[in-house]
Design an enzyme around this catalytic site. Structure first.
Site, PDB file in Angstrom:
ATOM      1  N   TYR A 280     -10.650   1.263  10.799  1.00 44.47           N
ATOM      2  CA  TYR A 280     -11.876   1.706  10.114  1.00 44.47           C
ATOM      3  C   TYR A 280     -12.342   0.755   9.024  1.00 44.47           C
ATOM      4  CZ  TYR A 280      -8.343   4.039   7.099  1.00 44.47           C
ATOM      5  OH  TYR A 280      -7.272   4.334   6.306  1.00 44.47           O
TER       6      TYR A 280
ATOM      7  N   PHE B 257       0.860  -1.179   0.000  1.00 50.85           N
ATOM      8  CA  PHE B 257       0.000   0.000   0.000  1.00 50.85           C
ATOM      9  C   PHE B 257       0.902   1.237   0.000  1.00 50.85           C
ATOM     10  CE2 PHE B 257      -2.858   3.238   1.716  1.00 50.85           C
ATOM     11  CZ  PHE B 257      -3.887   3.131   0.797  1.00 50.85           C
TER      12      PHE B 257
END
Lengths: 417, 417
Positions: free
Chosen positions: A224, A128
């Site tokens: 999240y 990422f």
């Protein structure tokens, strides 16, 4: 809008789902099938109530006394301990604080310091981006004391060598969903004297993680996605007990006052708190931490093995439905074939993936797009159903057969994709 | 509990207070007089409603689409612009993100890079500790490329010299409330080729600040004190336009993905966004930012000069009441005598300051204690009244005359003081 029809198979699977009742804890948006929990998990009643109470009762009524009365001061640690349980970490090794990027900066510095003499951070080309950017930033700051070497994901283990200070790997690839074998990664790193830093962004809450058992040195991750703590909720970091116990100077350079041994002595010189607390920086964001705390309570009585079982069930059923509809030939999976080699997502390649995703959204089916041309489907065992899988794939089939992705409205790019 | 009696003077002052109606926007805890807004501002209905709506409507219903639909992606900038208005900064120069400590780290790195060749960060011995700790942390990381020199506050301006890379000063001293003259500080720094970094923790929302006018280079600050955005709410940072415009490489080393020029291109190499956005790091905490956004809306129609006028009115009245009660001899003020040399607080010295503070709290009067022996009183022009000042000082007089601070229960220390 999604049809409410369900095949007997899907219906049968949902009836026998031992986690089925958990769905009632979440706010499922009207006329929506949500397969984007790997980007932003859904709101639960638990979180909504806790945040409202934290505002009204704690901040509103008890104001400043809440730092003691409601133990706000220790919230990053108490919430951290709840995360620890999900990632195979012992108590007192995990904090909930700051963002994943900032936590990575802290553990990168700690790793380079422990392994001083070596400068190389080894990672994968398709890690990422924010993880790679943080290393590049540290490199700008430290010059030759920090170098970054990138290799293709499949070559990572073989690339670890005697120059590697730390291996930085995201356990689940954010595009393909491929799950790296942490046990092998750790063993190979140990054999070469390298430390391991694992990003659990797509792992925590998605399946069992065994950090201590696999002797991982550092981990970071976000709350999240599969933990459903809200947009941009505070992240977490883990440091192996052996490093916490052996440290003799501050382990990381972001010397915030709440990482101080005695923050309220207000002394001029920094002295790190013992243990994981020294990885704290500034004043913790209480409303946001209350949301994480509540979101984790939903996991309190759940066995992560059951989550994994259902996650695999949902994704295998998705693939079976796509095979039935003849979709796998026109938009092939880029995820590993074997379920045990995947996280809790699938991804499919198609030159019109962006427009296909928009066409799905127009039908109330939320998935997401990842550049350059992937449609990403995230499965949350807490609230997704087999019926939703069947309906979503059926809609996808219609979109593909009608070539709705040729519609110009679906091709216009948003700021955030 | 505080008595509800009010002297005619206090009553008269409250009647003529042009900001009096603002108090109704806040949740005043029952039977409480709150003079700790310089530590944690009060909850407002505006914030409570906004956070609840952001959860239910934006996260709950619109979920991931809110990044576009509700412009979550730009929230750190739009909230930053609202803060900019209060601190004399132009649009596009201020971000709301991370904590004050972390924002300081970013601007410290930026300042040392701009002023490369110099290594010295000059600050004051009694600056707020976290500011000093962050420099010490950077020093641990960079070695001789960063040094910290501390001088007594009154010697700061004279101490700036040709070795100083950056002067790091908190505008209002967290203990004494002394307000540094930013115009003189900036002029002296410029003359010596030093950059200025100003911590506005006790300034933003408390009185007018003129960053651009005073040619300040960098500023940081918090939103949970006079801006009332909630415990540990995201902080802010300001970078002077001239630096943003002239930068040719990344200005700070925390390369988070949201500081990237094209975050959703997911490219391997970091390329900073133009302007202030490059100071962003990880995913922004939306619920917490929504709270800041709403808290700032209360300031939308207020002239900061009126806030300052009332703040001075309240603190001068506090001193007058203490003089009337004969308290200034037994617990002298350590704050400047002249109102224009103070922020929005007063502090008093007494060997039993901790127990006195606890005795006040037992009466429903919230003030705070700061080591080693100061009682600190913060005035918020948004919700404090002259009647509260009169009642609080009257209670303080009773506590002092009855020597209640000798009560052992008031001497027991809490975790957070």
């Amino acid at each position: 809008m999604p049809r409410s029809l369900q095949t007997p198979t899907a219906h049968e699977k949902d009836i026998h789902d031992p986690l089925a009742t958990l769905r009632t804890k979440f706010h499922i948006p009207a006329d929506t099938i949500y397969f984007d929990g790997n980007s932003l998990g859904l709101l639960s009643e638990t979180v909504q109530t806790r945040v409202a109470d934290t505002m009204a009762e704690q901040w509103g009524n008890d104001v400043i006394t809440s730092w003691n009365k409601h133990n706000w001061i220790n919230l990053p640690l108490t919430v951290g301990d709840k995360i620890a349980r999900l990632i195979g970490a012992p108590e007192g090794t995990t904090l909930c604080c700051d963002s994943t990027s900032l936590n990575l900066f802290k553990v990168l510095c700690a790793a380079l310091d422990i392994n001083h003499g070596r400068t190389e951070v080894l990672s994968t080309e398709d890690n990422f981006p924010t993880d790679l950017y943080m290393v590049q930033g540290l490199q700008q700051l430290l010059g030759e004391r920090c170098t970054l070497r990138l290799v293709p994901e499949q070559e990572l283990l073989a690339a670890i060598n005697e120059n590697t200070a730390a291996v930085l790997a995201t356990e689940v690839n954010f595009r393909t969903g491929r799950k790296l074998p942490l046990a092998e990664l750790s063993a190979k790193a140990k054999a070469q004297g390298a430390l391991t830093i694992v990003d659990l962004a797509h792992s925590a809450g998605a399946f069992p993680v065994a950090l201590l058992q696999h002797d991982i040195d550092f981990a970071i991750g976000c709350t999240y996605k599969y933990l459903n703590a809200g947009p941009g909720a505070p992240a977490f970091l883990y440091v192996a007990p052996k490093h916490l116990e052996s440290s003799r100077k501050p382990m990381q350079p972001l010397f915030g006052w709440l990482g101080h041994a005695e923050p309220f002595a207000f002394s001029v010189d920094y002295a790190p708190a013992k243990g994981i607390r020294q990885f704290l920086t500034g004043t913790p964001p209480i409303l946001a931490l209350a949301a994480v705390d509540a979101a984790l309570d939903i996991f309190a009585d759940i066995d992560m093995a059951d989550i994994r079982k259902k996650s695999i069930g949902l994704s295998e059923y998705w693939l079976a439905c796509m095979a039935d509809e003849g979709l796998l030939e026109i938009m092939p999976s880029i995820s590993p074939d074997k379920a045990e080699e995947r996280g809790s997502q699938l991804a499919f390649e198609h030159e019109h993936a962006y427009a296909i995703c928009q066409a799905l959204i127009a039908e109330g089916i939320i998935a997401d797009f990842r550049a350059p041309n992937y449609l990403r489907i995230g499965f949350s065992a807490l609230y997704n159903t087999y019926g939703e899988v069947q309906q979503a794939v059926s809609s996808l089939a219609t979109i593909m057969h009608e070539r709705r992705y040729e519609n110009e409205a679906f091709q216009q790019r948003n700021t955030v994709t």
